[in-house]
Motif scaffolding. Structure first.
Motif, PDB file in Angstrom:
ATOM      1  N   SER A 156       0.812  -1.218   0.000  1.00 55.35           N
ATOM      2  CA  SER A 156       0.000   0.000   0.000  1.00 55.35           C
ATOM      3  C   SER A 156       0.847   1.271   0.000  1.00 55.35           C
ATOM      4  N   SER A 157       1.959   1.277   0.770  1.00 54.16           N
ATOM      5  CA  SER A 157       2.766   2.496   0.869  1.00 54.16           C
ATOM      6  C   SER A 157       3.431   2.846  -0.456  1.00 54.16           C
ATOM      7  N   SER A 158       4.043   1.848  -1.123  1.00 50.13           N
ATOM      8  CA  SER A 158       4.713   2.118  -2.389  1.00 50.13           C
ATOM      9  C   SER A 158       3.713   2.405  -3.501  1.00 50.13           C
ATOM     10  N   ALA A 159       2.575   1.682  -3.514  1.00 45.11           N
ATOM     11  CA  ALA A 159       1.587   1.888  -4.567  1.00 45.11           C
ATOM     12  C   ALA A 159       0.929   3.257  -4.463  1.00 45.11           C
ATOM     13  N   SER A 160       0.755   3.775  -3.246  1.00 45.13           N
ATOM     14  CA  SER A 160       0.155   5.102  -3.087  1.00 45.13           C
ATOM     15  C   SER A 160       1.139   6.212  -3.448  1.00 45.13           C
ATOM     16  N   TYR A 161       2.428   5.919  -3.321  1.00 46.99           N
ATOM     17  CA  TYR A 161       3.459   6.918  -3.615  1.00 46.99           C
ATOM     18  C   TYR A 161       3.829   6.925  -5.097  1.00 46.99           C
ATOM     19  N   HIS A 162       3.873   5.745  -5.716  1.00 44.01           N
ATOM     20  CA  HIS A 162       4.239   5.611  -7.129  1.00 44.01           C
ATOM     21  C   HIS A 162       2.991   5.265  -7.934  1.00 44.01           C
ATOM     22  N   ALA A 163       2.539   6.216  -8.746  1.00 45.95           N
ATOM     23  CA  ALA A 163       1.300   6.028  -9.496  1.00 45.95           C
ATOM     24  C   ALA A 163       1.392   4.898 -10.516  1.00 45.95           C
ATOM     25  N   THR A 164       2.610   4.519 -10.903  1.00 50.53           N
ATOM     26  CA  THR A 164       2.765   3.471 -11.919  1.00 50.53           C
ATOM     27  C   THR A 164       2.613   2.066 -11.340  1.00 50.53           C
ATOM     28  N   LEU A 165       2.617   1.944 -10.015  1.00 52.17           N
ATOM     29  CA  LEU A 165       2.523   0.623  -9.383  1.00 52.17           C
ATOM     30  C   LEU A 165       1.077   0.297  -9.015  1.00 52.17           C
ATOM     31  N   ARG A 166       0.782  -0.991  -8.971  1.00 56.57           N
ATOM     32  CA  ARG A 166      -0.529  -1.459  -8.554  1.00 56.57           C
ATOM     33  C   ARG A 166      -0.399  -2.213  -7.238  1.00 56.57           C
ATOM     34  N   ARG A 167      -1.204  -1.836  -6.272  1.00 55.04           N
ATOM     35  CA  ARG A 167      -1.127  -2.455  -4.948  1.00 55.04           C
ATOM     36  C   ARG A 167      -1.385  -3.957  -5.044  1.00 55.04           C
ATOM     37  N   GLY A 168      -0.527  -4.742  -4.392  1.00 53.60           N
ATOM     38  CA  GLY A 168      -0.669  -6.181  -4.376  1.00 53.60           C
ATOM     39  C   GLY A 168      -0.073  -6.888  -5.580  1.00 53.60           C
ATOM     40  N   ARG A 169       0.525  -6.132  -6.499  1.00 55.41           N
ATOM     41  CA  ARG A 169       1.084  -6.746  -7.703  1.00 55.41           C
ATOM     42  C   ARG A 169       2.555  -7.089  -7.482  1.00 55.41           C
ATOM     43  N   VAL A 170       2.970  -8.211  -8.050  1.00 54.02           N
ATOM     44  CA  VAL A 170       4.347  -8.678  -7.958  1.00 54.02           C
ATOM     45  C   VAL A 170       5.058  -8.341  -9.268  1.00 54.02           C
TER      46      VAL A 170
END
Length: 298
Positions: A156-170
């Motif tokens: 959650s922390s990285s996905a909320s900070y980096h718009a290109t990432l999806r929460r829970g994705r590997v």
């Protein structure tokens, strides 16, 4: 001209180090040529000002021009819209020496021990990794070094900070030992293995590259299950069976390897295994719920 250019490129290749005045290496420091870079300097300034979690930063990687990593990233980044593509979203900086700017991810062991709340979550991590490898193989790319250090997840922390990432994705990254081939998994013969973090079985030096990726995934899945068992509980036999199926018994094939499934076949089977593991989770939760209700009955 070509020899001169090769010499310059080889001299310019990483690794680069930050150094003390006496010339000794500062392993935690940032090389001067990166700090003073017209584009990358802004990234390091951003990291220095960021007081959030460690996975809210960036990773900057100088690409070695003598391997295929740059060309592989160029191909894969054009396909980020594909849900099967688990390549980490990143930016290629071409000012001077080519570099990558990547969002920082949580380590895969942290994902498994903190994010995975059930066996189904663990199976989903496995599914995503085999899906990403099947996508690489579909494009005739073998990663060649799948291990703890080259896969990670967006919490959650990285996905909320980096718009290109999806929460829970590997995600899969680090393609410096990866190879591109003219043949796919059904026709590629063995090659000499590069230096890898996963030791090959029985000291083998030649391997079908696509089969090697599947073998490395099996070893990685075993290690992740051991971590999960230490932190929580032992995963169901179904995941253990699946991992043994991926590792298999290597016969040292010089032609197309038939010792283990292709990544695409493993993905199809994993889709069924994942569904069954989620069903086991549901049954276990339901049993515990009914047991609790009955224990409170008068």
């Amino acid at each position: 001209m070509k020899d001169t250019q090769s010499t310059v490129e080889a001299h310019d290749n990483p690794p680069w180090y930050a150094r003390e005045p006496d010339g000794s290496i500062i392993f935690s420091g940032v090389p001067e040529r990166l700090v003073g870079h017209p584009e990358l300097g802004v990234v390091f300034e951003s990291i220095a000002k960021d007081e959030g979690p460690g996975d809210r930063g960036f990773v900057v990687k100088a690409l070695d021009l003598e391997d295929e990593e740059l060309e592989i990233y160029e191909r894969l980044l054009r396909c980020l819209d594909s849900p099967q593509n688990h390549t980490i979203p990143c930016e290629i900086v071409r000012s001077g020496h080519p570099m990558l700017i990547m969002p920082m991810l949580s380590s895969i062991d942290f994902v498994v021990t903190r994010y995975c709340k059930s066996f189904g979550n663990l199976a989903d991590v496995f599914y995503q990794l085999i899906e990403g490898v099947a996508f690489l193989h579909k494009h005739r790319i073998a990663h060649m070094d799948l291990c703890f250090g080259n896969v990670g997840g967006a919490l959650s922390s990285s996905a909320s900070y980096h718009a290109t990432l999806r929460r829970g994705r590997v995600y899969i990254y680090d393609f410096n030992t990866s190879r591109q081939f003219s043949r796919g998994p059904d026709s590629q013969h063995s090659i000499t293995l590069p230096e890898t973090q996963t030791p090959p079985p029985d000291g083998l030096t030649h391997f079908d590259p696509y089969s090697w990726d599947v073998y490395c995934l099996g070893v990685l899945f075993n290690e992740l299950m051991d971590l999960y068992a230490e932190e929580k509980s032992n995963p169901p036999w179904l995941l253990h069976w699946y991992t043994r199926w991926l590792i298999a018994s290597e016969r040292g094939c010089r032609a197309v390897c038939r010792c283990r499934p292709t990544a695409q076949t493993a993905l199809r089977v994993m889709s069924v295994v994942r569904w069954m593991v989620y069903a086991l989770d549901w049954c276990s939760t339901s049993y515990q719920t009914f047991s609790t209700i009955l224990s409170r009955a008068p």
